[in-house]
Enzyme design. Structure first.
Site, PDB file in Angstrom:
ATOM      1  N   ARG A 238      31.562  50.005  39.398  1.00 44.84           N
ATOM      2  CA  ARG A 238      31.386  49.995  37.945  1.00 44.84           C
ATOM      3  C   ARG A 238      30.357  48.945  37.512  1.00 44.84           C
ATOM      4  NH1 ARG A 238      37.259  51.113  38.445  1.00 44.84           N
ATOM      5  NH2 ARG A 238      37.260  49.063  39.372  1.00 44.84           N
ATOM      6  N   ILE A 239      30.560  47.695  37.945  1.00 42.92           N
ATOM      7  CA  ILE A 239      29.664  46.612  37.491  1.00 42.92           C
ATOM      8  C   ILE A 239      28.283  46.759  38.126  1.00 42.92           C
ATOM      9  CG2 ILE A 239      29.308  44.108  37.442  1.00 42.92           C
ATOM     10  CD1 ILE A 239      32.442  43.863  37.470  1.00 42.92           C
TER      11      ILE A 239
ATOM     12  N   CYS B  54      28.537  37.002  40.977  1.00 45.23           N
ATOM     13  CA  CYS B  54      29.485  37.106  39.851  1.00 45.23           C
ATOM     14  C   CYS B  54      30.651  37.978  40.298  1.00 45.23           C
ATOM     15  CB  CYS B  54      28.819  37.729  38.623  1.00 45.23           C
ATOM     16  SG  CYS B  54      27.508  36.760  37.915  1.00 45.23           S
TER      17      CYS B  54
ATOM     18  N   ASP C 293      29.002  32.243  39.696  1.00 46.63           N
ATOM     19  CA  ASP C 293      30.045  32.260  38.658  1.00 46.63           C
ATOM     20  C   ASP C 293      31.434  32.116  39.277  1.00 46.63           C
ATOM     21  OD1 ASP C 293      30.977  32.644  35.925  1.00 46.63           O
ATOM     22  OD2 ASP C 293      31.659  34.627  36.547  1.00 46.63           O
TER      23      ASP C 293
ATOM     24  N   GLU D  53      38.871  27.676  43.208  1.00 52.83           N
ATOM     25  CA  GLU D  53      38.777  27.567  41.743  1.00 52.83           C
ATOM     26  C   GLU D  53      40.069  26.973  41.200  1.00 52.83           C
ATOM     27  OE1 GLU D  53      37.619  31.281  39.923  1.00 52.83           O
ATOM     28  OE2 GLU D  53      35.800  31.420  41.110  1.00 52.83           O
TER      29      GLU D  53
ATOM     30  N   HIS E  78      33.426  30.923  36.164  1.00 47.07           N
ATOM     31  CA  HIS E  78      34.088  32.244  36.251  1.00 47.07           C
ATOM     32  C   HIS E  78      34.209  32.888  34.855  1.00 47.07           C
ATOM     33  CE1 HIS E  78      37.030  34.714  38.922  1.00 47.07           C
ATOM     34  NE2 HIS E  78      36.473  35.482  38.005  1.00 47.07           N
TER      35      HIS E  78
ATOM     36  N   GLY F 194      32.430  35.671  33.895  1.00 46.38           N
ATOM     37  CA  GLY F 194      31.892  37.037  33.880  1.00 46.38           C
ATOM     38  C   GLY F 194      32.536  37.945  32.843  1.00 46.38           C
ATOM     39  N   ALA F 195      33.858  37.893  32.762  1.00 46.16           N
ATOM     40  CA  ALA F 195      34.574  38.811  31.856  1.00 46.16           C
ATOM     41  C   ALA F 195      34.839  38.175  30.494  1.00 46.16           C
ATOM     42  CB  ALA F 195      35.895  39.217  32.503  1.00 46.16           C
TER      43      ALA F 195
HETATM   44  N1  NAD Z   1      32.962  37.124  37.434  1.00 47.33           N
HETATM   45  C1  NAD Z   1      33.966  37.704  36.836  1.00 47.33           C
HETATM   46  O1  NAD Z   1      34.547  37.190  35.902  1.00 47.33           O
HETATM   47  C2  NAD Z   1      34.417  39.068  37.294  1.00 47.33           C
HETATM   48  C3  NAD Z   1      35.022  39.930  36.362  1.00 47.33           C
HETATM   49  C4  NAD Z   1      35.382  41.203  36.765  1.00 47.33           C
HETATM   50  C5  NAD Z   1      35.195  41.592  38.083  1.00 47.33           C
HETATM   51  N2  NAD Z   1      34.641  40.724  38.984  1.00 47.33           N
HETATM   52  C6  NAD Z   1      34.425  41.116  40.364  1.00 47.33           C
HETATM   53  O2  NAD Z   1      33.518  42.181  40.431  1.00 47.33           O
HETATM   54  C7  NAD Z   1      33.916  43.034  41.493  1.00 47.33           C
HETATM   55  C8  NAD Z   1      33.364  44.424  41.260  1.00 47.33           C
HETATM   56  O3  NAD Z   1      34.024  44.992  40.136  1.00 47.33           O
HETATM   57  P1  NAD Z   1      33.886  46.552  39.792  1.00 47.33           P
HETATM   58  O4  NAD Z   1      34.679  46.794  38.565  1.00 47.33           O
HETATM   59  O5  NAD Z   1      32.474  46.939  39.846  1.00 47.33           O
HETATM   60  O6  NAD Z   1      34.677  47.158  41.040  1.00 47.33           O
HETATM   61  P2  NAD Z   1      34.480  48.618  41.656  1.00 47.33           P
HETATM   62  O7  NAD Z   1      35.705  48.851  42.449  1.00 47.33           O
HETATM   63  O8  NAD Z   1      34.115  49.577  40.590  1.00 47.33           O
HETATM   64  O9  NAD Z   1      33.213  48.423  42.622  1.00 47.33           O
HETATM   65  C9  NAD Z   1      33.273  47.726  43.816  1.00 47.33           C
HETATM   66  C10 NAD Z   1      32.346  48.442  44.769  1.00 47.33           C
HETATM   67  O10 NAD Z   1      32.294  47.684  45.990  1.00 47.33           O
HETATM   68  C11 NAD Z   1      32.169  48.635  47.025  1.00 47.33           C
HETATM   69  N3  NAD Z   1      32.482  48.028  48.308  1.00 47.33           N
HETATM   70  C12 NAD Z   1      33.687  47.882  48.896  1.00 47.33           C
HETATM   71  N4  NAD Z   1      33.539  47.299  50.105  1.00 47.33           N
HETATM   72  C13 NAD Z   1      32.212  47.095  50.275  1.00 47.33           C
HETATM   73  C14 NAD Z   1      31.428  46.543  51.319  1.00 47.33           C
HETATM   74  N5  NAD Z   1      31.994  46.098  52.442  1.00 47.33           N
HETATM   75  N6  NAD Z   1      30.099  46.469  51.146  1.00 47.33           N
HETATM   76  C15 NAD Z   1      29.517  46.910  50.011  1.00 47.33           C
HETATM   77  N7  NAD Z   1      30.191  47.478  49.005  1.00 47.33           N
HETATM   78  C16 NAD Z   1      31.531  47.558  49.136  1.00 47.33           C
HETATM   79  C17 NAD Z   1      33.094  49.759  46.630  1.00 47.33           C
HETATM   80  O11 NAD Z   1      32.780  50.953  47.313  1.00 47.33           O
HETATM   81  C18 NAD Z   1      32.832  49.847  45.137  1.00 47.33           C
HETATM   82  O12 NAD Z   1      31.849  50.819  44.854  1.00 47.33           O
HETATM   83  C19 NAD Z   1      35.446  42.974  41.438  1.00 47.33           C
HETATM   84  O13 NAD Z   1      36.014  43.289  42.664  1.00 47.33           O
HETATM   85  C20 NAD Z   1      35.702  41.563  41.053  1.00 47.33           C
HETATM   86  O14 NAD Z   1      35.891  40.824  42.244  1.00 47.33           O
HETATM   87  C21 NAD Z   1      34.253  39.486  38.596  1.00 47.33           C
END
Ligand code: NAD
Length: 299
Positions: free
Chosen positions: A149-150, A224, A250, A255, A273, A275-276
């Site tokens: 998603r991100i 992030c 981030d 933490e 941290h 990001g959200a």
């Molecule tokens: N900084 C922040 O405040 C903050 C906020 C929200 C989420 N996040 C982080 O962002 C991450 C991603 O969020 P999202 O909503 O996009 O999740 P998501 O599940 O939509 O996307 C994660 C992607 O990573 C891929 N993936 C899994 N294993 C992998 C690997 N070994 N190599 C490469 N890709 C791989 C998955 O196939 C998936 O497409 C979350 O897991 C979370 O840790 C951080």
């Protein structure tokens, strides 16, 4: 029915629950012991990341039917214990995707022009105009690790400013927004590398000493995602040796990160941290979790 909101959520979310006829208690900062004591009186609990919904809490929750997490990660909820008691666990994985993608993009601009460093210098009356000659993002290659998603939201935005976007994700074969490549190609070719993966056994230290050695000189790293997906010691060395020009971080292995070796380095742009942490993202998370909990309680 009674709902305990044990970490603050957006007021719109609380309104949704009240309008649905639930009795809502907003009480944050509860210890696991305090929570265990009061949980038997509630049908649902809503948390963000601070409250730990442990096995003990779940077992004590004799009326508990739903656990709502405003946000993505479920590390603070014992999902196994919830499953064993047939308690539904709901979260809001899409609510803050844009917020995180925008932070990652903002980090890239900050790194290209060293905006945080230039601000510190200028406010110290130094006027270091030559020192702060930067780079354009236009035409540069962005490598995204994790095209979920991100990662996809970031890819769309990077394309809009004419970056060339490639991504590595073993579970994604093609994308409208990025050229899907293997990890080695991404490491070798990217000017900017941004991580958007969960922390799992597979992704722990996905960027390590060996991966840094494969990268272009002057690469920019943006994390992030989660602390631990980048080996911080290897990153420290890669910055010190000049391989990494700037690292934007981030999330940290430990933490809250009040002390961290990376903070010694001027080439590190660090945020706590966040990001959200946007008004819109949190409003969406609060609204969505309230709707999910309401619908689950009403069957
Ligand atoms: N900084 C922040 O405040 C903050 C906020 C929200 C989420 N996040 C982080 O962002 C991450 C991603 O969020 P999202 O909503 O996009 O999740 P998501 O599940 O939509 O996307 C994660 C992607 O990573 C891929 N993936 C899994 N294993 C992998 C690997 N070994 N190599 C490469 N890709 C791989 C998955 O196939 C998936 O497409 C979350 O897991 C979370 O840790 C951080």
């Amino acid at each position: 029915m009674k709902v305990l909101v044990s970490d603050p959520i957006a007021p719109q979310g609380v309104e949704i629950l009240k309008n649905a006829g639930f009795e809502v208690t907003e009480q944050s900062g509860l210890s696991p012991e305090e929570l265990t004591k009061i949980i038997p009186g509630y049908d649902a609990i809503i948390v963000r990341s601070a409250t730990k919904v442990t096995k003990e809490v779940i077992e004590a929750g004799q009326n508990l039917k739903v656990i709502g997490r405003a946000g993505i990660g479920l590390d603070n909820v014992d999902q196994e214990a919830a499953k064993n008691k047939n308690i539904k666990v709901v979260n809001t994985p899409t609510a803050t995707s844009i917020s995180v993608a925008e932070l990652a993009l903002g980090m890239m601009f900050a790194a290209a022009r060293r905006i945080p460093q230039a601000s510190v210098s200028t406010r110290a009356s130094k006027w270091e105009k030559k020192k702060f000659k930067g780079f354009e993002l236009y035409g540069k290659k962005l490598g995204i690790i994790g095209l979920g998603r991100i990662g996809t939201e970031l890819a769309k935005r990077a394309k809009a400013i004419n970056m060339s976007v490639q991504a590595f994700d073993p579970y994604v074969k093609t994308s409208e927004y990025a050229q899907v490549v293997d990890l080695d190609t991404l490491l070798k070719e990217s000017d900017y590398i941004s991580l958007h993966i969960p922390r799992t056994k597979e992704t722990e230290h996905i960027l390590n000493k060996e991966s840094f050695s494969k990268m272009k000189d002057n690469v920019v790293i943006i994390n992030c995602a989660r602390g631990g997906v980048v080996d911080e010691n290897a990153l420290y060395e890669a910055i010190s040796s000049g391989k990494v020009r700037i690292a934007c971080v981030d999330v940290f292995e430990t933490e809250p990160a009040k002390e961290n070796k990376l903070f010694e380095l001027d080439q590190v742009i660090a945020t706590p941290h966040i990001g959200a942490q946007t008004k819109e993202g949190q409003a969406r998370a609060g609204t969505q979790v309230a709707e999910l909990v309401r619908d689950a309680l009403k069957g």
